[in-house]
Each structure stands twice: as C-alpha cells, then as structure tokens.
Design an enzyme around this catalytic site. Sequence first.
Site, PDB file in Angstrom:
ATOM      1  N   GLU A 132     -81.110 -45.447 -92.470  1.00  0.00           N
ATOM      2  CA  GLU A 132     -80.582 -45.695 -93.811  1.00  0.00           C
ATOM      3  C   GLU A 132     -81.000 -44.516 -94.694  1.00  0.00           C
ATOM      4  OE1 GLU A 132     -82.032 -47.998 -97.381  1.00  0.00           O
ATOM      5  OE2 GLU A 132     -80.876 -49.538 -96.333  1.00  0.00           O
TER       6      GLU A 132
ATOM      7  N   CYS B 283     -86.292 -48.822 -97.172  1.00  0.00           N
ATOM      8  CA  CYS B 283     -86.029 -49.146 -95.764  1.00  0.00           C
ATOM      9  C   CYS B 283     -85.550 -47.900 -95.031  1.00  0.00           C
ATOM     10  CB  CYS B 283     -84.990 -50.256 -95.662  1.00  0.00           C
ATOM     11  SG  CYS B 283     -85.700 -51.861 -96.047  1.00  0.00           S
TER      12      CYS B 283
ATOM     13  N   ARG C 220     -74.421 -50.926 -97.683  1.00  0.00           N
ATOM     14  CA  ARG C 220     -75.155 -49.666 -97.832  1.00  0.00           C
ATOM     15  C   ARG C 220     -74.266 -48.419 -97.738  1.00  0.00           C
ATOM     16  NH1 ARG C 220     -77.958 -52.987 -99.236  1.00  0.00           N
ATOM     17  NH2 ARG C 220     -80.220 -53.149 -99.032  1.00  0.00           N
TER      18      ARG C 220
HETATM   19  N1  EPU Z   1     -89.210 -59.347 -90.885  1.00  0.00           N
HETATM   20  C1  EPU Z   1     -90.114 -59.362 -89.868  1.00  0.00           C
HETATM   21  N2  EPU Z   1     -91.014 -58.334 -89.799  1.00  0.00           N
HETATM   22  C2  EPU Z   1     -91.038 -57.328 -90.703  1.00  0.00           C
HETATM   23  C3  EPU Z   1     -90.113 -57.320 -91.741  1.00  0.00           C
HETATM   24  C4  EPU Z   1     -89.183 -58.335 -91.829  1.00  0.00           C
HETATM   25  O1  EPU Z   1     -90.113 -60.234 -89.024  1.00  0.00           O
HETATM   26  O2  EPU Z   1     -91.894 -56.454 -90.565  1.00  0.00           O
HETATM   27  C5  EPU Z   1     -88.237 -60.459 -90.989  1.00  0.00           C
HETATM   28  C6  EPU Z   1     -88.479 -61.268 -92.250  1.00  0.00           C
HETATM   29  O3  EPU Z   1     -89.444 -62.248 -92.054  1.00  0.00           O
HETATM   30  C7  EPU Z   1     -87.099 -61.844 -92.530  1.00  0.00           C
HETATM   31  C8  EPU Z   1     -86.151 -60.776 -92.006  1.00  0.00           C
HETATM   32  O4  EPU Z   1     -86.924 -59.950 -91.146  1.00  0.00           O
HETATM   33  O5  EPU Z   1     -86.886 -63.011 -91.777  1.00  0.00           O
HETATM   34  C9  EPU Z   1     -85.522 -59.967 -93.128  1.00  0.00           C
HETATM   35  O6  EPU Z   1     -86.544 -59.286 -93.860  1.00  0.00           O
HETATM   36  P1  EPU Z   1     -86.473 -59.069 -95.438  1.00  0.00           P
HETATM   37  O7  EPU Z   1     -86.231 -60.378 -96.103  1.00  0.00           O
HETATM   38  O8  EPU Z   1     -87.650 -58.293 -95.840  1.00  0.00           O
HETATM   39  O9  EPU Z   1     -85.140 -58.243 -95.658  1.00  0.00           O
HETATM   40  P2  EPU Z   1     -84.629 -56.929 -94.940  1.00  0.00           P
HETATM   41  O10 EPU Z   1     -83.344 -57.262 -94.278  1.00  0.00           O
HETATM   42  O11 EPU Z   1     -85.697 -56.315 -94.125  1.00  0.00           O
HETATM   43  C10 EPU Z   1     -83.147 -56.076 -96.920  1.00  0.00           C
HETATM   44  C11 EPU Z   1     -82.848 -54.678 -97.421  1.00  0.00           C
HETATM   45  C12 EPU Z   1     -83.917 -54.252 -98.421  1.00  0.00           C
HETATM   46  C13 EPU Z   1     -83.981 -55.270 -99.554  1.00  0.00           C
HETATM   47  C14 EPU Z   1     -84.309 -56.632 -98.948  1.00  0.00           C
HETATM   48  C15 EPU Z   1     -84.408 -57.744 -99.977  1.00  0.00           C
HETATM   49  C16 EPU Z   1     -81.813 -53.338 -95.642  1.00  0.00           C
HETATM   50  C17 EPU Z   1     -82.032 -52.353 -94.544  1.00  0.00           C
HETATM   51  N3  EPU Z   1     -82.902 -53.743 -96.303  1.00  0.00           N
HETATM   52  O12 EPU Z   1     -84.362 -55.975 -96.179  1.00  0.00           O
HETATM   53  O13 EPU Z   1     -83.522 -52.985 -98.926  1.00  0.00           O
HETATM   54  O14 EPU Z   1     -84.964 -54.888-100.496  1.00  0.00           O
HETATM   55  O15 EPU Z   1     -83.268 -56.988 -98.005  1.00  0.00           O
HETATM   56  O16 EPU Z   1     -83.182 -58.045-100.547  1.00  0.00           O
HETATM   57  O17 EPU Z   1     -80.670 -53.736 -95.890  1.00  0.00           O
HETATM   58  C18 EPU Z   1     -83.715 -50.623 -98.896  1.00  0.00           C
HETATM   59  O18 EPU Z   1     -82.496 -50.626 -98.823  1.00  0.00           O
HETATM   60  O19 EPU Z   1     -84.381 -49.577 -98.961  1.00  0.00           O
HETATM   61  C19 EPU Z   1     -84.378 -51.912 -98.901  1.00  0.00           C
HETATM   62  C20 EPU Z   1     -85.690 -52.019 -98.899  1.00  0.00           C
END
Ligand code: EPU
Length: 320
Positions: A314, A239, A191
Amino acid sequence: MLRWPCAALREADLSARTTIRVGGRAEWLLEPSHPDEFVAAWNAARERGFEPRVLGGGANLIVADGVLRGVVITTERMGRVFRVHPEYDGREGEEFAPLLPALVPLERDAPARLVAWAGCSLPGLVRVTRDLGWSGFEALAGVPGHLGGGIAMNAGGRSGETWDVVESVRVLTPGGELRQLARAQCSPRYRDGALGGAIVLGAVLHFRVDERAAVKERVADYLRQKSATQPVTERSSGCVFKNPDRELSGGRSAGALVEAAGAKGLARGDAHVSGKHGNFIVNRGAARAQDVLDLIEEVRARVADRTGIRLENEVQVWSE
Ligand code: EPU
C-alpha cells in the site's frame, strides 16, 4: 543555477517530510503556494526534461536513502480552505475563483461544502468539519497526510474513505491539462482514487449537517479505536500492505496474515514490525530506508511462504 517559478530548495531533506522519517534528499524540491504556481512548476520541470514527483503529507511514502535525482513538488504550502460561493455550480472548467477565502469563518449552515487545496492536512479537515458539526469525514480521524494524497489513493478505514465526501476534484492530467472532474466521472476503488495518473490540486467537498455533539463523539470514537489497535504514537507509514482480496485470504487482513506468519517483531536495524499491528513497520530511532525496504520484503516472503498469499504494497516507494 536553475531558476523556478516558485520557492525551490536544492538537495532538500525528504525524510523529515515523511511520517516514518527515513530516506534521503531530493535534488530539487519545489514549493508552490497556489495551484497555478503548481502548474507553472510542473511545466517548468517538464520543459527541463524532469518527470516530477509529487509529495503530499508523506504519510504513505518511503523515500530511498541517498539523493533522489530530479524534481519533487510538494503541496506543503497549498493548505488553504475556502467556502463555496453560493453561485458556484461546480461545472467543469469553472475556476475556483468565485470563492471566499478562509479568513471568513466557515458557517455551519447548509450547504455544507468547502473547497480545499491539495495541501490541506486531513487531520485539519477532520477538526474543521467536526467543529462545524458537518458529518462525512469522521472515519478519516487519525489518518495523517494531505487531502491530495488522500484523494489520489482514497485513504480511509473500514468505516469510510476520502471519496465519500468528494463532490468534484480539480486535477492536472498527465498531458498537462487542467480539469474539474465531477464525482460521477470518477470511479474510486479500495485505496485507489483511479485518477489515471492525474495530480490532485484541490477538491470541492460535500458534507452533511449533523449535531455537533454526535460528530464529535464519532471522531473521538474512531480515534480511540485507532489508538487501541495501531501504533499511533510511533513513526510509521501507516499500513504497509493492502488488505488482500477477501476470497483469496479467507477474510484475513494483511495484519492478521503477518501475525499468522509469525512475522510480528521481526526487525532490521531500527525498523521493527509493530507488535501492536502486524501491518505497520515502525522506525524506533535511526532506521535507514533500506532497513525498512528489506524488512518489507522479508515480511512479504514470509507471509507468501506460510500462507501462499503475496501481499501488495500500500505504501509508495520512491527510489531511482
Ligand atoms: N489483526 C490481527 N493482527 C494484527 C492486526 C490485525 O489479527 O496484527 C486482525 C484484527 O484483529 C482484525 C483484523 O485483523 O480482526 C483487521 O484489523 P484492523 O481492524 O486493525 O483493520 P485493518 O484491516 O488492518 C484497515 C486499514 C487501516 C485503517 C483500519 C481502521 C488497510 C490496509 N488498512 O486496517 O488503514 O486505519 O482499517 O479503519 O486497508 C492505512 O491505510 O494506512 C491504514 C492504517
């Protein structure tokens, strides 16, 4: 009345230019339609004592309420894509000039490269490359915003990021110098395009020719995953927090930490922490920027209190 070397709006509403739709107006909004015009606008603002801010697709941005003094330059009108001329060798200092305009349809055959200006929409680029059967941008499916911002912050997801396809990037350095940086000269991180404050004007992107159906399927798959886990139909800035260092958090993402801290569903005015994904704040109607900013601090404090981890933004915040 100040005169500018490109289209300019006074007291322009910025909330409509962000995806979360909150915040106030810019004293000046400049709308260059070419990278050269961008540089002229930048220089004109600096000569008048302003430190201009750059607005891309507004997908990762919260603008404070009220009037933001100074100059904002938007890449809105810089959304052109070009084929790369076969003789273009990408050397530093080389102009983007030997390129054919997008009016010539892009052909599928290698070399699968294109030049895109900073104002190209990321969803647009995902569509164009998908239709050509060019692979490399599938993981950006469903990520809003413009290419310039995407490169500057290395937007992406767990399966890929913007810099995966960057061959070289055209920047305006903080010192006002134009440079063409090859991928090898850059060190993008999670990021963070790590461009040292340089502004992205455009880039040469490099893809891999693949089966059209395979690319299409992967794009559809990422879109399905996204809409299953994120509030994609609501107004948000994506995010809010970066995922913390895995060692610190025991591998828990920011969203998981927000959920564990019991902060899902917290609200200030029309700003709500999404029940679908804890790392999203959504504007359910007429949220003010201050509602969103207060809610961010409340969530950060609650997560720190319950888990000992201080989440970092972010999203970008523009205030006086
Ligand atoms: N999770 C929870 N509760 C929640 C949300 C997530 O327990 O409310 C758990 C999920 O079950 C999963 C883990 O957290 O086990 C990761 O969640 P997710 O797969 O949704 O990915 P993320 O790490 O939250 C990242 C990027 C997103 C991108 C997604 C998909 C960051 C901060 N976020 O999200 O990017 O779309 O992967 O590739 O790096 C953005 O940058 O604006 C963004 C949305």
